[in-house]
Design a protein around this motif. Structure first.
Motif, PDB file in Angstrom:
ATOM      1  N   PHE A 103      -2.448  -0.740  -0.055  1.00 27.75           N
ATOM      2  CA  PHE A 103      -2.842  -1.893   0.746  1.00 27.75           C
ATOM      3  C   PHE A 103      -2.455  -1.656   2.198  1.00 27.75           C
ATOM      4  O   PHE A 103      -1.372  -1.136   2.495  1.00 27.75           O
ATOM      5  CB  PHE A 103      -2.123  -3.154   0.259  1.00 27.75           C
ATOM      6  N   ASP A 104      -3.330  -2.047   3.119  1.00 22.66           N
ATOM      7  CA  ASP A 104      -2.955  -2.076   4.533  1.00 22.66           C
ATOM      8  C   ASP A 104      -2.128  -3.339   4.749  1.00 22.66           C
ATOM      9  O   ASP A 104      -2.647  -4.446   4.583  1.00 22.66           O
ATOM     10  CB  ASP A 104      -4.200  -2.090   5.414  1.00 22.66           C
ATOM     11  N   PRO A 105      -0.858  -3.217   5.110  1.00 21.27           N
ATOM     12  CA  PRO A 105      -0.011  -4.409   5.211  1.00 21.27           C
ATOM     13  C   PRO A 105      -0.326  -5.300   6.399  1.00 21.27           C
ATOM     14  O   PRO A 105       0.199  -6.417   6.490  1.00 21.27           O
ATOM     15  CB  PRO A 105       1.401  -3.823   5.328  1.00 21.27           C
ATOM     16  N   ASP A 106      -1.204  -4.830   7.296  1.00 19.63           N
ATOM     17  CA  ASP A 106      -1.502  -5.596   8.504  1.00 19.63           C
ATOM     18  C   ASP A 106      -2.910  -6.168   8.523  1.00 19.63           C
ATOM     19  O   ASP A 106      -3.233  -6.959   9.416  1.00 19.63           O
ATOM     20  CB  ASP A 106      -1.316  -4.706   9.753  1.00 19.63           C
ATOM     21  N   VAL A 107      -3.748  -5.780   7.584  1.00 20.15           N
ATOM     22  CA  VAL A 107      -5.144  -6.227   7.573  1.00 20.15           C
ATOM     23  C   VAL A 107      -5.454  -6.840   6.209  1.00 20.15           C
ATOM     24  O   VAL A 107      -5.490  -6.139   5.194  1.00 20.15           O
ATOM     25  CB  VAL A 107      -6.113  -5.059   7.852  1.00 20.15           C
ATOM     26  N   LYS A 108      -5.675  -8.139   6.167  1.00 22.38           N
ATOM     27  CA  LYS A 108      -5.909  -8.821   4.902  1.00 22.38           C
ATOM     28  C   LYS A 108      -7.153  -8.281   4.211  1.00 22.38           C
ATOM     29  O   LYS A 108      -8.217  -8.138   4.829  1.00 22.38           O
ATOM     30  CB  LYS A 108      -6.064 -10.322   5.133  1.00 22.38           C
ATOM     31  N   GLY A 109      -7.016  -7.962   2.939  1.00 19.41           N
ATOM     32  CA  GLY A 109      -8.139  -7.529   2.122  1.00 19.41           C
ATOM     33  C   GLY A 109      -8.391  -6.045   2.114  1.00 19.41           C
ATOM     34  O   GLY A 109      -9.116  -5.549   1.254  1.00 19.41           O
TER      35      GLY A 109
END
Length: 206
Positions: A103-109
């Motif tokens: 998961f990208d922790p800074d970009v939702k989804g």
């Protein structure tokens, strides 16, 4: 297996499921999962495959994804109580093993996944012939938390068993730097958020 005290009670397994008969084989019922009204499933506790990891959505506390051999991946939206098999958009010849989720922790989804139709690496039993060129796989990305996917393999060998992916969190959100390891081929890098990949093996051994 037949119950020694009652021959009408038998259990049978196949590639990933278990069944039971109580009437000597006239009728059978699977005993490894329970179907829920919303289309999800829950486990009975008799799980017959193995996973590479559990990934937690940084923006939805009850959403988690398990990456599996043989069956790809499963999502839970209720903290692990029930599960959905969601692999929409993953090429059919990849949907065997999902080795890694990130998961990208800074970009939702936004979430990446790595795939290969050679399972169970690095178990020694999988090295029996040394021929890895007949297997395919790659990298897929999702912008809706893994509900749907699309492959992003430009620059990667078509015969790829992609096992791990790492995000450089110091790179810009709109153009992440990513690294992916490909079994028997080394490391590839993207500097534009997975749209293009280049080999970065200089200095690594054979």
């Amino acid at each position: 297996g037949v119950a020694p005290s009652n021959p009408d009670i038998c259990y049978a397994t196949d590639f990933g499921r278990a069944y039971r008969t109580l009437d000597g084989g006239l009728t059978w019922k699977q005993v490894c999962s329970h179907n829920q009204a919303d289309g999800s499933v829950s486990s009975s506790g008799l799980d017959l495959t193995c996973c590479y990891g559990v990934s937690f959505d940084p923006f939805e506390k009850d959403h988690l994804i398990v990456s599996y051999i043989d069956i790809g991946l499963f999502h839970s939206y209720d903290g692990g109580e029930t599960w959905h098999h969601l692999v929409e958009g993953i090429p059919g010849n990849w949907v065997n093993t999902c080795y890694c989720l990130a998961f990208d922790p800074d970009v939702k989804g936004r979430v990446w996944s790595t795939w290969g139709n050679k399972h169970s690496l690095p178990r020694a039993s999988q090295f029996y012939d040394g021929d890895f060129e007949r297997f395919t796989g790659g990298v897929a990305v999702s912008d809706d938390g893994g509900r749907t996917w699309h492959k992003n393999n430009t620059g990667l060998p078509e015969k790829s068993i992609c096992t791990w992916l790492q995000i450089d969190l110091n790179s810009p959100e709109e153009a992440r730097t990513l690294y992916v390891s490909i079994f028997d081929k080394g490391v590839y890098k993207s500097i534009d958020g997975d749209r293009n990949w280049t080999e970065v093996n200089t200095g690594l051994g054979e």
